[in-house]
Write an enzyme that holds these catalytic residues in place. Structure first.
Site, PDB file in Angstrom:
ATOM      1  N   CYS A 159     -10.891  -3.275  -3.975  1.00  0.00           N
ATOM      2  CA  CYS A 159      -9.903  -4.273  -4.414  1.00  0.00           C
ATOM      3  C   CYS A 159     -10.555  -5.600  -4.755  1.00  0.00           C
ATOM      4  O   CYS A 159     -10.095  -6.303  -5.652  1.00  0.00           O
ATOM      5  CB  CYS A 159      -8.814  -4.446  -3.364  1.00  0.00           C
ATOM      6  N   GLU A 183      -3.185  -4.572  -3.025  1.00  0.00           N
ATOM      7  CA  GLU A 183      -3.725  -5.406  -4.096  1.00  0.00           C
ATOM      8  C   GLU A 183      -3.744  -4.646  -5.419  1.00  0.00           C
ATOM      9  O   GLU A 183      -3.403  -5.203  -6.468  1.00  0.00           O
ATOM     10  CB  GLU A 183      -5.154  -5.867  -3.754  1.00  0.00           C
ATOM     11  N   TYR A 207      -5.833  11.621   1.029  1.00  0.00           N
ATOM     12  CA  TYR A 207      -6.213  10.221   1.227  1.00  0.00           C
ATOM     13  C   TYR A 207      -6.812   9.516   0.016  1.00  0.00           C
ATOM     14  O   TYR A 207      -6.473   8.365  -0.239  1.00  0.00           O
ATOM     15  CB  TYR A 207      -7.160  10.077   2.414  1.00  0.00           C
ATOM     16  N   CYS A 254      -4.089   0.748  -2.504  1.00  0.00           N
ATOM     17  CA  CYS A 254      -4.002  -0.498  -1.742  1.00  0.00           C
ATOM     18  C   CYS A 254      -2.923  -1.412  -2.318  1.00  0.00           C
ATOM     19  O   CYS A 254      -2.558  -1.317  -3.494  1.00  0.00           O
ATOM     20  CB  CYS A 254      -5.345  -1.231  -1.782  1.00  0.00           C
ATOM     21  N   ASN A 281      -1.104   8.566   0.689  1.00  0.00           N
ATOM     22  CA  ASN A 281      -0.885   9.915   0.192  1.00  0.00           C
ATOM     23  C   ASN A 281      -1.558  10.872   1.163  1.00  0.00           C
ATOM     24  O   ASN A 281      -2.620  10.549   1.700  1.00  0.00           O
ATOM     25  CB  ASN A 281      -1.496  10.023  -1.213  1.00  0.00           C
ATOM     26  N   ALA A 282      -0.985  12.045   1.368  1.00  0.00           N
ATOM     27  CA  ALA A 282      -1.588  13.035   2.260  1.00  0.00           C
ATOM     28  C   ALA A 282      -3.006  13.380   1.814  1.00  0.00           C
ATOM     29  O   ALA A 282      -3.870  13.669   2.639  1.00  0.00           O
ATOM     30  CB  ALA A 282      -0.728  14.291   2.327  1.00  0.00           C
ATOM     31  N   ASN A 299       0.839  -1.187   0.000  1.00  0.00           N
ATOM     32  CA  ASN A 299       0.000   0.000   0.000  1.00  0.00           C
ATOM     33  C   ASN A 299       0.879   1.244   0.000  1.00  0.00           C
ATOM     34  O   ASN A 299       1.982   1.260   0.543  1.00  0.00           O
ATOM     35  CB  ASN A 299      -1.017  -0.005   1.144  1.00  0.00           C
ATOM     36  N   VAL A 300       0.364   2.286  -0.658  1.00  0.00           N
ATOM     37  CA  VAL A 300       1.079   3.546  -0.804  1.00  0.00           C
ATOM     38  C   VAL A 300       0.109   4.664  -0.435  1.00  0.00           C
ATOM     39  O   VAL A 300      -0.810   4.969  -1.185  1.00  0.00           O
ATOM     40  CB  VAL A 300       1.589   3.743  -2.254  1.00  0.00           C
TER      41      VAL A 300
END
Length: 138
Positions: free
Chosen positions: A95, A58, A51, A56, A48-49, A45-46
Site C-alpha cells: 500500500c 488503502e 488470502y 487492504c 477473502n478465504a 479492508n476486504v
C-alpha cells in the site's frame, strides 16, 4: 491535530472501517483519502478465504478515488487496532507503493486508532528512496 480536514477524513475512515469484511483476521481497517480538490474517498479492508485475494483499506480507497476520476492524494488517514492499544497500523509495503503512485513524498499520512490520532508522518518517511512514476518518464 483537531482541524476540520483531519476530522472529516477520520470520520470517513471510521465509517468505512465499520463495514470491513474481516471474518478471518478480525482486524478491521479503514482508510480515507483527500484529493487536492477536497473530495474524500474512503475504503475498508476486504478479506477473502483465498488470502492473496484480500484487499487492504488503502487499496480500496485508492480504487474508489481513481474510479471517481481522482488522480492525486493530498492527505490520508488509516485507522486500525483497538482503542488504547497504542500499536501503529501503518500502510503495508504494497500500500505504501500504491500510495506513492498518487502522492508526493511530503504527503501526510495520519495513523490512527479508533480513539484518534497516534502518529502523523509522511510518505517519504514510510517509503524512503522510492521508485515512482517519474522513474519511467522519458
Amino acid at each position: 491535530m483537531a482541524d476540520e480536514a483531519f476530522e472529516a477524513l477520520f470520520r470517513a475512515a471510521s465509517a468505512a472501517r465499520a463495514h470491513a469484511h474481516v471474518p478471518y483476521s478480525h482486524f478491521p481497517v479503514g482508510a480515507a483519502i483527500r484529493t487536492p480538490d477536497g473530495t474524500i474517498h474512503a475504503g475498508c479492508n476486504v478479506e477473502n478465504a483465498a488470502y492473496p485475494q484480500s484487499q487492504c483499506a488503502e487499496a480500496t480507497a485508492i480504487g474508489i478515488m481513481v474510479a471517481a476520476g481522482g488522480k492525486a492524494i493530498e492527505e490520508i488517514v488509516v485507522i486500525g487496532g483497538e482503542a488504547g492499544d497504542t500499536l501503529l497500523c501503518t500502510p503495508c509495503g504494497g500500500c505504501r507503493q500504491r500510495i506513492r503512485e498518487f502522492a508526493r513524498g511530503d504527503t501526510k499520512i495520519h495513523v490512527c486508532g479508533p480513539e484518534g490520532l497516534r502518529l502523523t508522518t509522511t510518505l517519504d518517511a514510510l517509503l524512503p528512496h522510492s521508485f515512482g512514476p517519474e522513474n519511467l518518464r522519458d
